[in-house]
Design a protein around this motif. Structure first.
Motif, short mmCIF file in Angstrom:
data_model
loop_
_atom_site.label_atom_id
_atom_site.label_comp_id
_atom_site.label_asym_id
_atom_site.label_seq_id
_atom_site.Cartn_x
_atom_site.Cartn_y
_atom_site.Cartn_z
N ARG A 1 3.36 -6.06 8.70
CA ARG A 1 2.58 -6.25 7.48
C ARG A 1 3.26 -7.26 6.55
O ARG A 1 2.60 -8.05 5.87
N ILE A 2 4.62 -7.22 6.49
CA ILE A 2 5.35 -8.19 5.65
C ILE A 2 5.13 -9.61 6.17
O ILE A 2 4.91 -10.57 5.39
N ASP A 3 5.17 -9.77 7.51
CA ASP A 3 4.94 -11.09 8.08
C ASP A 3 3.55 -11.59 7.77
O ASP A 3 3.34 -12.79 7.49
N ASP A 4 2.56 -10.70 7.84
CA ASP A 4 1.18 -11.11 7.54
C ASP A 4 1.04 -11.53 6.08
O ASP A 4 0.33 -12.50 5.77
N GLU A 5 1.68 -10.80 5.18
CA GLU A 5 1.55 -11.12 3.76
C GLU A 5 2.26 -12.41 3.41
O GLU A 5 1.88 -13.10 2.45
N LYS A 6 3.30 -12.74 4.16
CA LYS A 6 4.02 -13.99 3.88
C LYS A 6 3.12 -15.21 4.09
O LYS A 6 3.29 -16.25 3.44
N LEU A 7 2.17 -15.11 5.01
CA LEU A 7 1.30 -16.25 5.32
C LEU A 7 0.15 -16.38 4.32
O LEU A 7 -0.52 -17.42 4.29
N LYS A 8 -0.10 -15.33 3.55
CA LYS A 8 -1.22 -15.38 2.62
C LYS A 8 -0.82 -16.13 1.35
O LYS A 8 0.34 -16.20 0.99
N GLU A 9 -1.84 -16.64 0.69
CA GLU A 9 -1.61 -17.34 -0.56
C GLU A 9 -1.38 -16.33 -1.69
O GLU A 9 -1.85 -15.21 -1.62
N SER A 10 -0.70 -16.78 -2.70
CA SER A 10 -0.39 -15.91 -3.83
C SER A 10 -1.64 -15.61 -4.63
O SER A 10 -2.39 -16.53 -4.99
N ALA B 1 -3.68 -12.05 -6.99
CA ALA B 1 -3.47 -10.73 -7.58
C ALA B 1 -3.43 -9.66 -6.49
O ALA B 1 -2.63 -8.73 -6.53
N GLN B 2 -4.32 -9.78 -5.52
CA GLN B 2 -4.34 -8.81 -4.43
C GLN B 2 -3.06 -8.91 -3.60
O GLN B 2 -2.51 -7.88 -3.15
N HIS B 3 -2.57 -10.14 -3.42
CA HIS B 3 -1.33 -10.33 -2.68
C HIS B 3 -0.15 -9.67 -3.40
O HIS B 3 0.71 -9.02 -2.76
N ILE B 4 -0.13 -9.79 -4.72
CA ILE B 4 0.96 -9.16 -5.49
C ILE B 4 0.89 -7.64 -5.38
O ILE B 4 1.91 -6.96 -5.21
N MET B 5 -0.32 -7.07 -5.47
CA MET B 5 -0.46 -5.62 -5.34
C MET B 5 -0.03 -5.14 -3.96
O MET B 5 0.64 -4.10 -3.82
N GLU B 6 -0.39 -5.92 -2.94
CA GLU B 6 -0.01 -5.55 -1.57
C GLU B 6 1.52 -5.60 -1.40
O GLU B 6 2.12 -4.75 -0.75
N MET B 7 2.14 -6.61 -2.00
CA MET B 7 3.59 -6.72 -1.90
C MET B 7 4.29 -5.56 -2.64
O MET B 7 5.32 -5.05 -2.18
N ASN B 8 3.71 -5.13 -3.74
CA ASN B 8 4.27 -3.95 -4.44
C ASN B 8 4.17 -2.71 -3.56
O ASN B 8 5.09 -1.89 -3.50
N THR B 9 3.00 -2.60 -2.87
CA THR B 9 2.83 -1.45 -1.97
C THR B 9 3.85 -1.52 -0.83
O THR B 9 4.44 -0.48 -0.45
#
Length: 587
Positions: free
Chosen positions: A233-242, A244-252
């Motif tokens: 999941r961390i690898d997938d989020e790294k490829l996404k653009e920054s 608000a949803q990305h920030i919430m997912e990173m907090n999770t």
């Protein structure tokens, strides 16, 4: 001629009978004469050897007809109780056998010097013995010498009885060997049964160990799976653009990461231990040396500043831990024992003294039947004695290093040297006891043997007819670090009084009734810190003053506390069921 011969024969027979009767009458008279004479002056006919040949063992005394008590045997081999035989001793220490009339000259020791008849004791023991086991029942039909009766004095009879004893001994040996074999078999059966139980316990513990290992490995495998999923999941989020949803997912993901790391720490801290006494396994948490090192390093880096005036103006009290034990009830006072470094706590409700180690670990407690309300304690280093003040007893008990009460000091009363509901005591630099005599509204100075020395806060009137009392229901006491001043919580007057410990002269007085800072509503206890500041336990707060009475700080604490002790930067506050250890810290 035949008739004359018959008549002569009849006369001869009649004469012979008459003569025999006369001799018997004459012998009976002689016997009567002998019986009326003294046994010391009239010799008796000695029994023949035939009479003494084979006496039998009587079961009862022939004088009192009861069981023998201290059986004594005469030279004629007749046996009687010692007390019964003493009745037949005449003033010349001659005793006459009641059975055969043979006289025996006694020594100055009397009947007690006669030999005991051991055969009577053997016969009695054999009769009192009862069968209590199968082995004894098998021996029930055997006849021993004491059961068949001893025959002492006849060599042939004694030889025959000894020969019988050989056969009895062989029978006993046979029975005894059977008993030993039976016990051996019983031991073997018991040990085999225990071994079977231990074997079953061993199998059960082996199964339990396997289950613990299986569960542990499954838990670890589950953690690995969750960690792998989190990595993806961390690898997938790294490829996404920054966004608000990305920030919430990173907090999770951050929260999940923290949860997994904490879970791993808990798993690695678990340890399996085995108790050999109860034969059981325990899964417990072991300490982490790395974590302990970090805590120690952090504590060394954050050293508290000195207890200065500026420090108190910004500091507050934080609770470190609760010092308590099973029977803790209404603790009143805490003090450090100078020769052990341990903390002693007086518990008034449970009537005992609790001892804590320097790391606040409870060691043990002790009590005494004389303790009714222990409320304060002081130590004397020279004699290694502790002085425990008891409010209800109005006495001071001296405790030795082995926790034994050796003596008491003072008693209840109003005279000099007497106490009335005392509340606190300290030991000054001269080795004297300074006691807060609450019921008598005074402070007394006593020697350690109880001798009255002086009053503090009590002065003679000018006319010499009474005293002037400065104090009202004094509470806690505290001796300054240099030992020159003693502070008193003057509870009834809502103030603090400071006196000279040497002369008793008043040095300082401050405080007035009120709830504002610097005012006192009900001062209960007082303590000096290492820098000469005064800490006062008031109702629901701890106030800090300089030695001149200048107010510095007030910190709220729990209401209805019963005592306070300042130890370094820590403050020990006595609550109902524990002692709260507090520490001064910068906000």
């Amino acid at each position: 001629g035949d008739e004359r011969e018959n008549m002569a024969t009849v006369q001869e027979q009649h004469g012979s009978r008459t003569g025999g009767r006369d001799k018997r009458v004459q012998r009976s008279k002689t016997d009567a004469h002998h019986s009326s004479a003294s046994p010391a002056r009239v010799p008796r006919r000695k029994p023949s050897q035939k009479t003494r040949a084979q006496p039998t063992i009587d079961q009862n005394c022939r004088i009192c007809y009861g069981e023998f008590t201290q059986p004594k045997q005469l030279p004629c081999l007749h046996t009687f109780c010692q007390n019964c035989l003493e009745k037949f001793v005449n003033p010349k220490l001659l005793v006459e056998c009641p059975t055969c009339r043979e006289e025996t000259q006694l020594t100055v020791l009397g009947v007690a010097a006669l030999p005991d008849n051991l055969a009577v004791g053997i016969l009695r023991l054999s009769k009192d013995h009862e069968a209590s086991s199968p082995a004894v029942q098998r021996r029930g039909n055997q006849r021993t010498i004491s059961e068949s009766g001893l025959n002492i004095g006849d060599p042939l009879s004694m030889k025959r009885q000894l020969q019988i004893s050989f056969s009895n001994l062989e029978e006993f040996e046979t029975t005894f060997q059977a008993d030993i074999q039976e016990l051996s078999q019983n031991i073997n059966n018991t040990i085999e049964r225990k071994m079977e139980e231990l074997a079953e316990k061993k199998d059960a513990l082996g199964k339990q160990l396997k289950k613990i290992l299986k569960d542990k490995l499954e838990l670890h495998e589950n953690w690995r799976s969750q960690s792998e999923d989190l990595i993806e999941r961390i690898d997938d989020e790294k490829l996404k653009e920054s966004s608000a949803q990305h920030i919430m997912e990173m907090n999770t993901l951050g929260n999940s990461f923290g949860s997994l790391i904490s879970k791993m720490d808990r798993m690695c801290a678990e340890k399996v231990s085995f108790d050999p006494n109860s034969l059981s396994l325990n899964l417990c948490k072991q300490s982490n040396p790395m974590e302990e090192t970090k805590v120690a390093r952090k504590a060394s880096q954050n050293k508290l500043p000195a207890l200065s005036t500026d420090f108190y103006k910004v500091a507050t009290l934080e609770e470190v831990r609760k010092m308590k034990w099973q029977n803790c009830l209404q603790p009143r006072c805490a003090a450090i024992c100078p020769w052990t470094g341990q903390i002693w706590v007086c518990s008034s409700g449970s009537r005992e003294i609790a001892i804590f180690d320097s790391d606040d670990t409870f060691v043990h407690s002790f009590t005494n039947s004389a303790f009714l309300f222990p409320c304060s304690i002081a130590f004397k280093m020279e004699t290694m004695e502790a002085f425990v003040l008891d409010k209800r007893q109005s006495s001071i008990f001296v405790v030795s290093p082995t926790y034994q009460v050796t003596r008491s000091i003072a008693r209840e009363g109003k005279k000099s040297g007497c106490l009335n509901s005392p509340t606190a005591l300290v030991l000054d630099n001269k080795g004297r006891l300074i006691v807060s005599d609450n019921g008598n509204d005074r402070i007394q100075v006593l020697d350690t043997d109880g001798t009255y020395v002086a009053y503090i806060g009590l002065h003679h009137q000018e006319d010499g007819k009474g005293y002037i009392q400065e104090l009202s229901s004094p509470g806690g006491l505290a001796l300054s670090m240099d030992g020159k001043a003693v502070a008193v919580a003057d509870t009834g007057n809502c103030r603090i009084k400071i006196y000279s410990a040497n002369s008793g002269r008043s040095l300082q007085c401050f405080g007035m009734r009120g709830r504002a800072n610097g005012q006192l509503e009900k001062p209960i206890d007082v303590s000096w810190d290492t820098q000469g500041h005064l800490l006062v336990l008031d109702e629901g707060r701890v106030q800090v003053f300089t030695e001149n009475g200048e107010f510095l700080r007030a910190v709220k604490v729990k209401e209805h506390l019963t005592g306070m002790s300042a130890i370094g930067q820590c403050v020990l506050l006595s609550d109902t069921y524990c002692v709260n250890k507090m520490i001064w810290k910068i906000k």
